[in-house]
Design a protein around this motif. Structure first.
Motif, PDB file in Angstrom:
ATOM      1  N   THR A  96       7.817  -1.154   7.437  1.00 56.90           N
ATOM      2  CA  THR A  96       6.801  -1.499   8.425  1.00 56.90           C
ATOM      3  C   THR A  96       6.328  -2.934   8.230  1.00 56.90           C
ATOM      4  N   SER A  98       3.265  -3.797   7.515  1.00 59.07           N
ATOM      5  CA  SER A  98       2.419  -3.779   6.328  1.00 59.07           C
ATOM      6  C   SER A  98       3.253  -3.781   5.053  1.00 59.07           C
ATOM      7  N   GLU A  99       4.306  -2.981   5.013  1.00 57.99           N
ATOM      8  CA  GLU A  99       5.150  -2.914   3.822  1.00 57.99           C
ATOM      9  C   GLU A  99       5.824  -4.258   3.558  1.00 57.99           C
ATOM     10  N   LEU A 106       2.663  -5.016  -4.244  1.00 60.81           N
ATOM     11  CA  LEU A 106       1.981  -3.789  -3.852  1.00 60.81           C
ATOM     12  C   LEU A 106       0.809  -3.490  -4.782  1.00 60.81           C
ATOM     13  N   ARG A 108      -1.627  -0.969  -6.542  1.00 59.92           N
ATOM     14  CA  ARG A 108      -1.607   0.435  -6.947  1.00 59.92           C
ATOM     15  C   ARG A 108      -3.004   0.865  -7.412  1.00 59.92           C
ATOM     16  N   ILE A 114       0.022   4.147  -4.429  1.00 60.63           N
ATOM     17  CA  ILE A 114      -0.294   3.099  -3.454  1.00 60.63           C
ATOM     18  C   ILE A 114      -1.153   3.697  -2.340  1.00 60.63           C
ATOM     19  N   ASN A 115      -2.252   3.061  -2.050  1.00 63.57           N
ATOM     20  CA  ASN A 115      -3.134   3.509  -0.979  1.00 63.57           C
ATOM     21  C   ASN A 115      -2.694   2.821   0.320  1.00 63.57           C
ATOM     22  N   TRP A 116      -1.750   3.466   1.020  1.00 59.60           N
ATOM     23  CA  TRP A 116      -1.187   2.858   2.219  1.00 59.60           C
ATOM     24  C   TRP A 116      -2.222   2.731   3.339  1.00 59.60           C
ATOM     25  N   LYS A 117      -3.170   3.653   3.379  1.00 60.23           N
ATOM     26  CA  LYS A 117      -4.204   3.571   4.414  1.00 60.23           C
ATOM     27  C   LYS A 117      -4.990   2.274   4.247  1.00 60.23           C
ATOM     28  N   LEU A 119      -3.933  -0.503   2.600  1.00 61.27           N
ATOM     29  CA  LEU A 119      -3.062  -1.661   2.844  1.00 61.27           C
ATOM     30  C   LEU A 119      -2.817  -1.866   4.338  1.00 61.27           C
ATOM     31  N   ASN A 120      -2.670  -0.777   5.082  1.00 58.13           N
ATOM     32  CA  ASN A 120      -2.478  -0.885   6.532  1.00 58.13           C
ATOM     33  C   ASN A 120      -3.714  -1.506   7.192  1.00 58.13           C
ATOM     34  N   THR A 137       1.624  -0.708  11.300  1.00 61.17           N
ATOM     35  CA  THR A 137       2.524   0.412  11.025  1.00 61.17           C
ATOM     36  C   THR A 137       3.835   0.337  11.820  1.00 61.17           C
TER      37      THR A 137
END
Length: 495
Positions: A96, A98-99, A106, A108, A114-117, A119-120, A137
């Protein structure tokens, strides 16, 4: 303290058979936008890759704020406040936005997760702050080429570098996206960020840049304030000769109809497109992004199917359901992205030239290597492809020389109708002129060309007639004595 944030002194870099940089000295003031211009292969990108740690110089020194530094790799460059927006997007398509933004960096949380919410959200807030109309996303593979370029820019700016290098950042952007990028550049400059700007577009250089440095053949030719240059002076220093005319004169008679479209339709994309192409003619296909230019070209060649209408070649109705059908009917398509669909970048020049018509160099069931090398070498020489060897890998050539190899491929295929989609995108003024001369030579030999270009002066300068598309429909057709930028744009925005 010096007024210069960056000084590169006597930088030398060689590759096998090529001196890419020959004792180049280059310095940039803090908070300015500094243009780095030159033909493809002049050394611009190589110099910036040395600065960014992608390449290591054979000799020379780099100073940041008067302090001598060694830049070991891209991570080291990033730590030292240097960011590079690559000419070719350096993104992972399966990830994505964000990724990609946080790749190799990243965050952590507890238990190493990893808290993707989070980071997004960070990504989306940053994109919104610069008015990048993207979703954190979104998968990269689902984005257009211009959106990918905006992600590349955002990824670099997020790290807040003191020096931002932009290598042809607008080559795949729309007019609106380009103006948006320029506004961002102005804001960055006002905040004290230094920008090194590489572009072949002279209007951008004069509109945006404070200073210009011209490179030629791996050497600095001249540096001075942009306002003290004229366009012709920059071009002459780039190519090493006087350039009297941007578009070469063509003298050839236009003959009979070789291609005819009647109400060709691709459902939901283009509708009832009709026009003719004549022998010895360059027909310009103009329109805004999304007008259907590329889509109708793909239908003619067979790269995409069409749902209705008639295509005639040489006065005979034909069915073109595949690229093999297109080639069988003497049609070739030079695509707008030479790296993705025009070349096999890992192949040498010989194989790239002969790959579409290997039967011409076959001896029984085997390829006649001697004959293959001979015909490929002759075509490369005829098109003035600059390379140390025919065994050179295609990815190592400059953009202009890569484009000539794609031309050579289609000449080897013996096509009579050549569709050129953005034939000079991302190549310099000198190489453009050579491409224009090649186009003239082709039509003078009896071939016919459909040219798609987003550069309106190029369409006006090279076409015998112009068909304008708007919203997937034909908006009008202009003869030579009707040509003007206003006339084309009036039709282009009709729908």
């Amino acid at each position: 303290m010096s007024e210069y944030i960056l000084e590169m002194r006597n930088i030398r870099k060689t590759f096998p058979g090529v001196v890419a940089l020959d004792k180049v000295s280059f310095k940039v003031r803090k908070g300015e936008i500094h243009a780095l211009v030159g033909e493809n292969g002049a050394g611009k990108s190589t110099l910036m890759k040395v600065l960014n740690g992608v390449h290591q110089a054979d000799s020379g020194e780099i100073f940041l704020n008067d302090e001598a530094v060694k830049i070991k790799d891209t991570k080291d460059a990033e730590k030292k406040g240097i960011g590079l927006v690559f000419q070719e997007c350096n993104l992972v398509n399966s990830l994505t936005v964000s990724e990609n933004m946080f790749l190799n960096n990243l965050r952590r949380g507890k238990h190493g997760l990893i808290n993707w919410k989070e980071l997004n959200k960070i990504t989306q807030d940053f994109l919104d702050s610069f008015k990048f109309y993207l979703n954190a996303t979104d998968k990269i593979e689902d984005l257009s080429s211009s959106q990918k370029q905006m992600v590349e820019i955002a990824k670099t700016l997020y790290k807040k570098p003191a020096i931002v290098v932009m290598d042809e950042p607008t080559s795949s952007l729309t007019t609106g996206e380009t103006e948006h990028l320029f506004q961002i550049m102005r804001e960055l400059k006002a905040q004290g960020t230094t920008i090194i700007y590489i572009s072949h577009k002279m209007d951008e250089i004069f509109d945006m840049c404070d200073t210009a440095t011209v490179l030629r053949d791996g050497q600095v030719i001249e540096t001075r304030p942009t306002k003290d240059f004229t366009r012709d002076e920059i071009v002459e220093r780039m190519v090493g000769r006087s350039v009297e005319a941007e578009y070469p004169v063509r003298t050839c008679e236009i003959g009979e109809t070789v291609l005819k479209l009647e109400n060709v339709t691709r459902n939901g994309i283009v509708e009832n497109i009709s026009f003719e192409l004549h022998k010895g003619e360059i027909l310009g296909l103009a329109g805004l992004v999304g007008s259907g230019r590329t889509e109708i070209a793909e239908a003619i060649f067979g790269a995409e199917h069409y749902d209705g209408g008639i295509i005639e070649v040489g006065g005979k109705k034909v069915q073109i359901a595949s690229t093999a059908d297109g080639k069988r009917n003497g049609i070739g398509l030079l695509t707008e992205d030479r790296k993705e669909t025009g070349l096999v970048l890992s192949y040498d020049l010989i194989r790239n030239i002969t790959v579409t018509n290997l039967k011409k160099v076959r001896n029984g069931f085997m390829i006649d290597s001697k004959k293959e090398r001979q015909v490929a070498t002759e075509l490369a020489k005829e098109l003035n492809v600059k390379t140390p060897s025919m065994m050179q890998i295609a990815r190592n050539l400059s953009g202009g020389n890569q484009q000539k190899v794609v031309f050579a491929k289609w000449l080897f295929s013996d096509v009579d109708i050549l569709i050129l989609d953005e034939p000079t995108r991302g190549i310099d003024v000198g190489a453009k002129y050579e491409i224009y001369c090649l186009m003239n030579k082709l039509v003078e030999s009896g071939k016919s060309i459909i040219m798609i270009s987003s550069e309106l002066p190029e369409v006006l300068g090279m076409s015998d007639r112009i068909v304008v598309l708007s919203g997937g429909k034909k908006a009008g057709e202009l003869k030579k004595d009707q040509f003007s930028a206003e006339a084309v744009m009036r039709l282009a925005i009709e729908n």
